[in-house]
Design a protein around this motif. Structure first.
Motif, PDB file in Angstrom:
ATOM      1  N   GLN A   1      17.435  17.710  16.980  1.00 23.16           N
ATOM      2  CA  GLN A   1      17.734  18.233  15.731  1.00 23.16           C
ATOM      3  C   GLN A   1      16.541  17.163  14.927  1.00 23.16           C
ATOM      4  OE1 GLN A   1      22.729  18.054  16.274  1.00 23.16           O
ATOM      5  NE2 GLN A   1      22.624  19.093  14.150  1.00 23.16           N
ATOM      6  N   SER A   2      17.339  15.486  14.640  1.00 24.35           N
ATOM      7  CA  SER A   2      15.726  15.391  14.061  1.00 24.35           C
ATOM      8  C   SER A   2      14.272  13.938  15.113  1.00 24.35           C
ATOM      9  CB  SER A   2      16.819  14.068  13.972  1.00 24.35           C
ATOM     10  OG  SER A   2      15.740  13.168  13.347  1.00 24.35           O
ATOM     11  N   GLN A   3      13.772  14.712  15.287  1.00 26.30           N
ATOM     12  CA  GLN A   3      12.435  14.150  16.258  1.00 26.30           C
ATOM     13  C   GLN A   3      11.275  13.090  14.836  1.00 26.30           C
ATOM     14  OE1 GLN A   3      10.519  18.187  17.114  1.00 26.30           O
ATOM     15  NE2 GLN A   3      12.286  19.168  18.264  1.00 26.30           N
ATOM     16  N   VAL A   4      11.705  12.260  14.103  1.00 25.56           N
ATOM     17  CA  VAL A   4      11.740  10.811  13.190  1.00 25.56           C
ATOM     18  C   VAL A   4      12.104  10.396  13.563  1.00 25.56           C
ATOM     19  CG1 VAL A   4      10.702  13.744  11.768  1.00 25.56           C
ATOM     20  CG2 VAL A   4      12.508  12.272  11.364  1.00 25.56           C
ATOM     21  N   ALA A   5      11.111   8.893  13.678  1.00 27.48           N
ATOM     22  CA  ALA A   5      11.885   8.099  13.755  1.00 27.48           C
ATOM     23  C   ALA A   5      11.086   6.766  13.093  1.00 27.48           C
ATOM     24  CB  ALA A   5      12.709   7.218  14.964  1.00 27.48           C
ATOM     25  N   GLY A   6      11.504   5.308  13.229  1.00 28.21           N
ATOM     26  CA  GLY A   6      10.662   4.362  13.120  1.00 28.21           C
ATOM     27  C   GLY A   6      10.604   3.278  13.975  1.00 28.21           C
TER      28      GLY A   6
ATOM     29  N   PRO B   1       7.356  13.883   8.265  1.00 29.19           N
ATOM     30  CA  PRO B   1       8.277  12.198   8.773  1.00 29.19           C
ATOM     31  C   PRO B   1       8.108  11.197   7.666  1.00 29.19           C
ATOM     32  CG  PRO B   1       6.873  13.515  11.134  1.00 29.19           C
ATOM     33  CD  PRO B   1       7.056  14.597   9.351  1.00 29.19           C
ATOM     34  N   PRO B   2       6.853  11.388   7.135  1.00 31.73           N
ATOM     35  CA  PRO B   2       6.497   9.849   6.417  1.00 31.73           C
ATOM     36  C   PRO B   2       7.830   9.952   5.530  1.00 31.73           C
ATOM     37  CG  PRO B   2       4.234  10.649   7.192  1.00 31.73           C
ATOM     38  CD  PRO B   2       5.514  12.100   7.697  1.00 31.73           C
ATOM     39  N   ARG B   3       8.260  11.279   4.865  1.00 28.50           N
ATOM     40  CA  ARG B   3       8.610  11.121   3.455  1.00 28.50           C
ATOM     41  C   ARG B   3      10.088  11.782   3.806  1.00 28.50           C
ATOM     42  NH1 ARG B   3       6.316  15.179  -0.704  1.00 28.50           N
ATOM     43  NH2 ARG B   3       7.590  14.330  -2.028  1.00 28.50           N
ATOM     44  N   ALA B   4      10.698  10.889   5.239  1.00 25.38           N
ATOM     45  CA  ALA B   4      12.135  12.057   5.857  1.00 25.38           C
ATOM     46  C   ALA B   4      13.025  10.813   5.526  1.00 25.38           C
ATOM     47  CB  ALA B   4      11.925  11.801   7.377  1.00 25.38           C
ATOM     48  N   SER B   5      12.508  10.124   4.942  1.00 30.23           N
ATOM     49  CA  SER B   5      13.662   8.639   4.421  1.00 30.23           C
ATOM     50  C   SER B   5      13.207   9.053   3.393  1.00 30.23           C
ATOM     51  CB  SER B   5      13.592   7.420   4.987  1.00 30.23           C
ATOM     52  OG  SER B   5      14.117   6.441   4.349  1.00 30.23           O
ATOM     53  N   ARG B   6      15.215   9.039   2.558  1.00 24.86           N
ATOM     54  CA  ARG B   6      14.690   9.153   1.283  1.00 24.86           C
ATOM     55  C   ARG B   6      16.280   8.875   0.247  1.00 24.86           C
ATOM     56  NH1 ARG B   6      12.206  15.188  -0.811  1.00 24.86           N
ATOM     57  NH2 ARG B   6      10.600  14.169   0.544  1.00 24.86           N
ATOM     58  N   PRO B   7      16.687   8.110   0.203  1.00 22.20           N
ATOM     59  CA  PRO B   7      18.338   8.217   0.213  1.00 22.20           C
ATOM     60  C   PRO B   7      19.036   8.371  -1.121  1.00 22.20           C
ATOM     61  CG  PRO B   7      17.143   5.963   0.657  1.00 22.20           C
ATOM     62  CD  PRO B   7      15.980   6.692   0.823  1.00 22.20           C
TER      63      PRO B   7
ATOM     64  N   ALA C   1       0.794  -1.127  -0.066  1.00 18.93           N
ATOM     65  CA  ALA C   1      -0.307  -0.154   0.488  1.00 18.93           C
ATOM     66  C   ALA C   1       1.107   0.960  -0.026  1.00 18.93           C
ATOM     67  CB  ALA C   1      -0.935  -0.244   1.133  1.00 18.93           C
ATOM     68  N   GLY C   2       2.073   1.073   0.200  1.00 17.57           N
ATOM     69  CA  GLY C   2       3.273   2.041   0.009  1.00 17.57           C
ATOM     70  C   GLY C   2       3.057   3.041   1.874  1.00 17.57           C
ATOM     71  N   LYS C   3       2.405   2.757   2.498  1.00 14.61           N
ATOM     72  CA  LYS C   3       2.265   2.916   3.193  1.00 14.61           C
ATOM     73  C   LYS C   3       4.157   3.601   4.229  1.00 14.61           C
ATOM     74  CE  LYS C   3      -1.398   1.591   5.470  1.00 14.61           C
ATOM     75  NZ  LYS C   3      -2.775   0.796   6.519  1.00 14.61           N
ATOM     76  N   SER C   4       4.802   4.276   5.232  1.00 13.60           N
ATOM     77  CA  SER C   4       5.410   4.618   5.317  1.00 13.60           C
ATOM     78  C   SER C   4       5.247   4.296   7.512  1.00 13.60           C
ATOM     79  CB  SER C   4       6.085   6.061   4.950  1.00 13.60           C
ATOM     80  OG  SER C   4       6.968   6.768   6.474  1.00 13.60           O
ATOM     81  N   GLY C   5       6.800   3.689   7.857  1.00  7.91           N
ATOM     82  CA  GLY C   5       6.009   3.599   8.778  1.00  7.91           C
ATOM     83  C   GLY C   5       7.032   4.553  10.258  1.00  7.91           C
TER      84      GLY C   5
END
Length: 250
Positions: free
Chosen positions: A45-50, A214-220, A28-32
């Motif tokens: 500084q970073s306030q996002v996590a899985g 947050p859902p789009r924070a991981s974009r390597p 479904a393309g969901k982000s964790g």
């Protein structure tokens, strides 16, 4: 040449507590990834996590044992339980000496270490839990799985930073190839979302600071990438010698 096959899978992650939930979320393309809730990240500084949400270890293991296990061990236990169940392997069918466990982790029970250090500072050395060492040691995850299922083959942990789980599975593969074990419970587990871990990686300029999304924070692979996102969970597979698996109808 000895063939090695995968006969069971188990996973717990920010996307779900089992393989089916994870697979459906991925499809479904969901982000964790979401805002940090395991500690107050105000000012970081970073306030996002899985984070693994709505996790109650007592649903999967004895309540007393759960209290005596770090979060990374609890995750490994859940994933190993699913992998063994999916494999259909009866762990009570023999003496357990042909089943080995190799589970990787980069840092083990750091959640326990941080919590008990706070206890030490606030209440003194007499209030530090006697279970700190068995909770934080790297091989606690594999040990707990072995104890629960009576697995008496080789048992050790692999700690090679971000490669720990892959290295653990490689070692497991080779143990079967060398005839040391017929069945391997292997993979990795991590639960390192702590204030110190967050601050340390952030000060290395390694973490994403995309706190507003947050859902789009991981974009390597994105030209606007700004760091990775810390996560937690466990992935375990059951590896098996091919003829052994075939003989039992796996």
């Amino acid at each position: 040449m000895t063939r090695v096959v995968v006969t069971g899978l188990g996973v717990i992650s920010p996307l779900g507590h089992d393989c089916c939930a994870n697979w459906e979320a991925l499809r479904a393309g969901k982000s964790g990834t979401g805002p940090v809730t395991l500690f107050d990240a105000t000012g970081y500084q970073s306030q996002v996590a899985g984070e693994v949400k709505d996790f109650d270890p007592a649903k999967y293991m004895d309540r007393k044992e759960a209290r005596r296990a770090d979060r990374f061990t609890q995750f490994a236990f859940v994933a190993a339980h699913e992998a063994l169940r999916q494999s259909g392997y009866d762990t009570a069918s023999g003496d357990g000496t042909d089943v080995a466990v190799v589970i990787g982790t980069a840092i083990g029970g750091i959640t326990t270490l941080m919590a008990e250090y706070d206890t030490l500072k606030a209440k003194g050395p007499g209030r530090v839990s006697p279970f700190v060492v068995p909770k934080m040691m790297l091989n606690a995850a594999g040990g707990q799985v072995s104890i629960q299922y009576g697995l008496r083959g080789p048992n050790f942990a692999v700690a090679t930073a971000c490669a720990s789980a892959n290295n653990a599975m490689g070692e497991a593969f080779n143990l079967i190839r060398r005839g040391v074990a017929d069945v391997m419970v292997t993979g990795g587990s991590e639960a390192a979302l702590t204030p110190v871990g967050n601050a340390a990686f952030a000060n290395m300029r390694a973490l994403s600071e995309r706190n507003d999304d947050p859902p789009r924070a991981s974009r390597p692979f994105d030209r606007d990438r700004d760091g990775f996102v810390m996560g937690e969970g466990a992935g375990i597979v059951v590896l098996e010698e091919y003829e052994h698996a075939k003989a039992r109808g796996a």
